[in-house]
Design an enzyme around this catalytic site. Structure first.
Site, short mmCIF file in Angstrom:
data_model
loop_
_atom_site.label_atom_id
_atom_site.label_comp_id
_atom_site.label_asym_id
_atom_site.label_seq_id
_atom_site.Cartn_x
_atom_site.Cartn_y
_atom_site.Cartn_z
N LYS A 107 -23.43 -44.45 -31.11
CA LYS A 107 -24.30 -43.29 -31.18
C LYS A 107 -25.55 -43.52 -32.03
O LYS A 107 -26.51 -42.77 -31.96
CB LYS A 107 -23.52 -42.08 -31.66
CG LYS A 107 -22.40 -41.74 -30.67
CD LYS A 107 -21.87 -40.35 -30.80
CE LYS A 107 -20.95 -39.99 -29.67
NZ LYS A 107 -19.64 -40.68 -29.75
C1 LIG Z 1 -18.79 -40.58 -28.74
C2 LIG Z 1 -17.83 -41.71 -28.59
C3 LIG Z 1 -17.26 -42.01 -27.35
C4 LIG Z 1 -17.51 -41.17 -26.13
O1 LIG Z 1 -18.83 -41.28 -25.68
P1 LIG Z 1 -19.44 -40.18 -24.64
O2 LIG Z 1 -20.86 -40.50 -24.51
O3 LIG Z 1 -19.19 -38.85 -25.28
O4 LIG Z 1 -18.67 -40.34 -23.38
C5 LIG Z 1 -16.43 -43.12 -27.27
N1 LIG Z 1 -16.15 -43.87 -28.35
C6 LIG Z 1 -16.68 -43.61 -29.56
C7 LIG Z 1 -16.32 -44.47 -30.70
C8 LIG Z 1 -17.54 -42.52 -29.71
O5 LIG Z 1 -18.05 -42.27 -30.92
#
Ligand SMILES: *Cc1c(COP(=O)(O)O)cnc(C)c1O
Length: 447
Positions: A107
């Protein structure tokens, strides 16, 4: 860049407006009205580009001349200061490590770019005296619901950015210890609300806030969830990066597996494919929150309440980017099925995968990545596909989930210094019930 609302295709806007606004006025998500195709020369030169150079090309193609080239390049180079290494785990299966940013999860890519795009957009609008409907004067309040990783990436991306306040909503007791420290110790312009409910409750509170006209008139409010287009676009970048890092002979038949919750990360990949990146298949890996796998099976989309699993950042029962995926394929489930397979992985299988992969290959993965790895194994068996190259997106650093994986690995996981730093700080949060009036009162307390 032109975008339309997933609720009504006649509602349109431009990239910076969409970024500052978050959700469209009608409650829809902003969606690009077309995706650019990248030139053959771009793909020819891709293997020789570093991450920021590649990122600059792709973002330029998305956004076009709405941001002058030199400004955009500055935003891009400032945001993407870390790489996404491709690590071979076993023959023809790789992990694309997306956790080398400041908060150790994928993210960081989206959040860092969004923070810079928002600041840039606010300044442009102030100069032009041209504000989107929601942008009151005064601090911009960025609301973000998090199941763990989003909040910290956003908080880090926005920390100390003048004119911006970040309010994080997270489900009490449902994030890891280290995640909670990341959410609650930044201070300054970052506040954490501990919601006595689930992630879905947090997400619903944020959605309600955006539909509250009274609130929107009184506060400049935007969202930093993956519903924000400025977070979504950068999530296509590392799919390009992965292809450029692969040995040439392994680029022929390529399968990406994305551990999914709100389906923003995989949407980035689907965008990359439509822009010309040669990807054969996508695997959407879900934990027991299997709304999307059930949709592909039955053809009917039914949102469910989320259930808690060891891969908590994927505990989403009503993935917000589903609307975008549907639009991308013009509502045709057949078209989606052609490109995307989906698997739901049980909790025990996830933890077993963490143990097995460590034992067999010496590679320690976080529980989310393990859901992805298990889905690839299931895919290879079911589709009898041993030839394709599979790339699992390693979405977080394993040390973020020490309390989940250390008990099954029976050994400690080394914690990078940038994470250890948070653990030493003191938590500051405000507890609220999952009741909208409590959120509203909190937001308006200083107004
Ligand atoms: C947010 C997250 C996900 C899921 O990603 P999306 O874009 O919501 O599908 C998977 N793994 C981790 C470690 C995350 O932080």
């Amino acid at each position: 860049m032109r975008l339309y609302s997933t609720h009504s295709s006649s509602l349109r806007t431009t990239f910076l407006h969409a970024a500052v606004q978050g959700l469209a006025d009608d409650g829809g998500l902003w969606m690009p009205d077309h995706l650019p195709t990248l030139a053959p020369e771009f793909f020819r030169d891709l293997p020789d580009m570093d991450f920021p150079t590649m990122a600059n090309h792709v973002m330029q193609a998305f956004i076009g001349d709405e941001i002058p080239a030199k400004d955009l390049e500055h935003l891009v180079r400032d945001a993407f200061t870390f790489d996404a290494p491709l690590v071979k785990i076993t023959d023809r299966t790789y992990a694309l490590e997306l956790f080398h940013g400041p908060t150790c999860a994928f993210k960081d890519f989206g959040a860092r770019f969004m923070a810079r795009a928002l600041s840039y957009g606010r300044n442009q609008f102030a100069l032009a005296n041209n504000t989107p409907s929601n942008a009151q004067s005064g601090d911009l309040h960025v609301l973000v619901a998090t199941s763990g990783d989003t909040g910290s990436a956003v908080a880090h991306g926005f920390w100390n950015v003048p004119g911006i306040r970040v309010i994080i909503l997270y489900p009490k007791g449902k994030v890891s210890e280290l995640q909670e420290k990341q959410l609650t110790t930044m201070g300054g312009n970052i506040a954490a609300l501990e919601v006595e409910g689930t992630f879905d409750d947090c997400q619903a509170l944020v959605k309600t806030a955006f539909q509250d006209n009274d609130l929107m008139q009184r506060l400049a409010l935007t969202s930093a969830n993956s519903i924000n287009i400025a977070r979504l676009l950068p999530q296509s970048l590392y799919y390009f990066r992965a292809v450029s890092l692969l040995p040439k002979e392994e680029r022929e038949r390529l399968v990406f597996c994305t551990p999914s919750g709100n389906f923003g990360n995989i949407t980035g990949g689907l965008f990359a494919k439509q822009m010309g990146l040669p990807i054969t298949r996508f695997i959407a890996a879900s934990n027991r929150n299997d709304t999307f796998p059930l949709y592909l099976q039955s053809g009917v989309y039914t949102a469910k309440p989320s259930v808690a699993t060891p891969s908590n950042a994927m505990d989403v029962g009503n993935p917000s980017n589903f609307a975008r995926i549907e639009k991308l394929y013009n509502g045709s489930i057949e078209a989606i099925r052609k490109e995307v397979l989906a698997y739901s992985i049980a909790d025990e299988a996830t933890l077993e995968t963490v143990v097995q992969v460590e034992k067999a290959h010496g590679y320690v993965m976080c529980p989310h990545t393990a859901v992805g790895y298990a889905a690839v194994e299931q895919y290879r068996t079911e589709q009898n596909d041993r030839e394709s190259t599979a790339i699992v997106l390693a979405t977080a650093h394993p040390a973020k989930f020490g309390e989940v994986i250390e008990p099954v690995l029976h050994k400690p996981v080394a914690v990078p210094e940038r994470l250890a730093e948070y653990a030493r700080k003191t938590k500051h949060s405000t507890v609220i019930s999952p009741v909208y009036e409590q959120l509203k009162a909190y937001l308006l307390k200083d107004v």
